[in-house]
Design a protein around this motif. Structure first.
Motif, PDB file in Angstrom:
ATOM      1  N   MET A  36       0.797  -1.222   0.000  1.00 16.94           N
ATOM      2  CA  MET A  36       0.000   0.000   0.000  1.00 16.94           C
ATOM      3  C   MET A  36       0.833   1.276   0.000  1.00 16.94           C
ATOM      4  O   MET A  36       0.374   2.303  -0.477  1.00 16.94           O
ATOM      5  CB  MET A  36      -0.923   0.018   1.221  1.00 16.94           C
ATOM      6  N   SER A  37       2.042   1.220   0.524  1.00 13.67           N
ATOM      7  CA  SER A  37       2.750   2.475   0.748  1.00 13.67           C
ATOM      8  C   SER A  37       4.063   2.622  -0.018  1.00 13.67           C
ATOM      9  O   SER A  37       4.666   3.687   0.029  1.00 13.67           O
ATOM     10  CB  SER A  37       3.018   2.661   2.240  1.00 13.67           C
ATOM     11  N   TYR A  38       4.501   1.627  -0.726  1.00 10.26           N
ATOM     12  CA  TYR A  38       5.758   1.749  -1.454  1.00 10.26           C
ATOM     13  C   TYR A  38       5.657   2.868  -2.487  1.00 10.26           C
ATOM     14  O   TYR A  38       4.721   2.920  -3.273  1.00 10.26           O
ATOM     15  CB  TYR A  38       6.104   0.425  -2.147  1.00 10.26           C
ATOM     16  N   ALA A  39       6.584   3.766  -2.450  1.00 13.46           N
ATOM     17  CA  ALA A  39       6.677   4.880  -3.415  1.00 13.46           C
ATOM     18  C   ALA A  39       5.498   5.842  -3.344  1.00 13.46           C
ATOM     19  O   ALA A  39       5.355   6.702  -4.198  1.00 13.46           O
ATOM     20  CB  ALA A  39       6.842   4.361  -4.846  1.00 13.46           C
ATOM     21  N   GLU A  40       4.670   5.709  -2.329  1.00  7.22           N
ATOM     22  CA  GLU A  40       3.470   6.527  -2.257  1.00  7.22           C
ATOM     23  C   GLU A  40       3.790   8.025  -2.146  1.00  7.22           C
ATOM     24  O   GLU A  40       3.076   8.855  -2.699  1.00  7.22           O
ATOM     25  CB  GLU A  40       2.640   6.079  -1.051  1.00  7.22           C
ATOM     26  N   ALA A  41       4.872   8.345  -1.471  1.00  9.09           N
ATOM     27  CA  ALA A  41       5.189   9.748  -1.235  1.00  9.09           C
ATOM     28  C   ALA A  41       6.061  10.351  -2.337  1.00  9.09           C
ATOM     29  O   ALA A  41       6.490  11.478  -2.233  1.00  9.09           O
ATOM     30  CB  ALA A  41       5.884   9.894   0.115  1.00  9.09           C
ATOM     31  N   THR A  42       6.319   9.626  -3.377  1.00  5.10           N
ATOM     32  CA  THR A  42       7.186  10.135  -4.440  1.00  5.10           C
ATOM     33  C   THR A  42       6.397  10.497  -5.680  1.00  5.10           C
ATOM     34  O   THR A  42       5.257  10.064  -5.870  1.00  5.10           O
ATOM     35  CB  THR A  42       8.262   9.091  -4.823  1.00  5.10           C
ATOM     36  N   GLU A  43       7.028  11.251  -6.512  1.00  8.37           N
ATOM     37  CA  GLU A  43       6.418  11.642  -7.789  1.00  8.37           C
ATOM     38  C   GLU A  43       6.223  10.451  -8.720  1.00  8.37           C
ATOM     39  O   GLU A  43       5.398  10.504  -9.625  1.00  8.37           O
ATOM     40  CB  GLU A  43       7.286  12.692  -8.484  1.00  8.37           C
TER      41      GLU A  43
END
Length: 125
Positions: free
Chosen positions: A29-36
């Protein structure tokens, strides 16, 4: 790499490793979620739902660094856990911290996106 380690540990003792399933759900669910990248990585199929993109990117990145043996291990995990009604599927749904993974459709969609990322050609520069 942690994804492969958690999967290997779970396969070793599935009845005792429900924490690994919960941790795997967090990664899906959260891998790379905060990246462009979740917005603009050219390897992501345009039609892929935004909520499935972290799992896809996890598979895509894993395919770049994992050995064929480790990729096969992840594929076996997806086969085992993505089928609704299977003990492993229901176990992962039960221990998930994410509401989206508590439904069979949500869990299956994230797992199949992980697999799609594993199999996708990378188009990053």
């Amino acid at each position: 790499a942690i994804l492969v380690t958690k999967i290997a540990a779970w396969f070793d003792r599935p009845g005792e490793r429900s924490k690994d399933l919960a941790d795997l759900g967090i990664l899906l669910m959260s891998y790379a979620e905060a990246t462009e990248r979740a917005y603009d990585d050219p390897s992501i199929p345009e039609e892929l739902d935004f909520v499935d993109r972290p799992a896809f990117l996890l598979g895509l990145d894993l395919a770049q660094i994992a050995s064929p043996h480790h990729i096969e291990l992840v594929e076996r995990f997806v086969d085992k856990v993505s089928e609704p009604g299977e003990i492993a599927h229901e176990g992962m749904r039960r221990v998930s911290d994410h509401r989206a993974l508590r439904t069979s459709d949500g869990l299956r969609s994230r797992l199949l996106s992980l697999r799609s990322g594993l199999r996708a050609p990378s188009r990053r520069g």
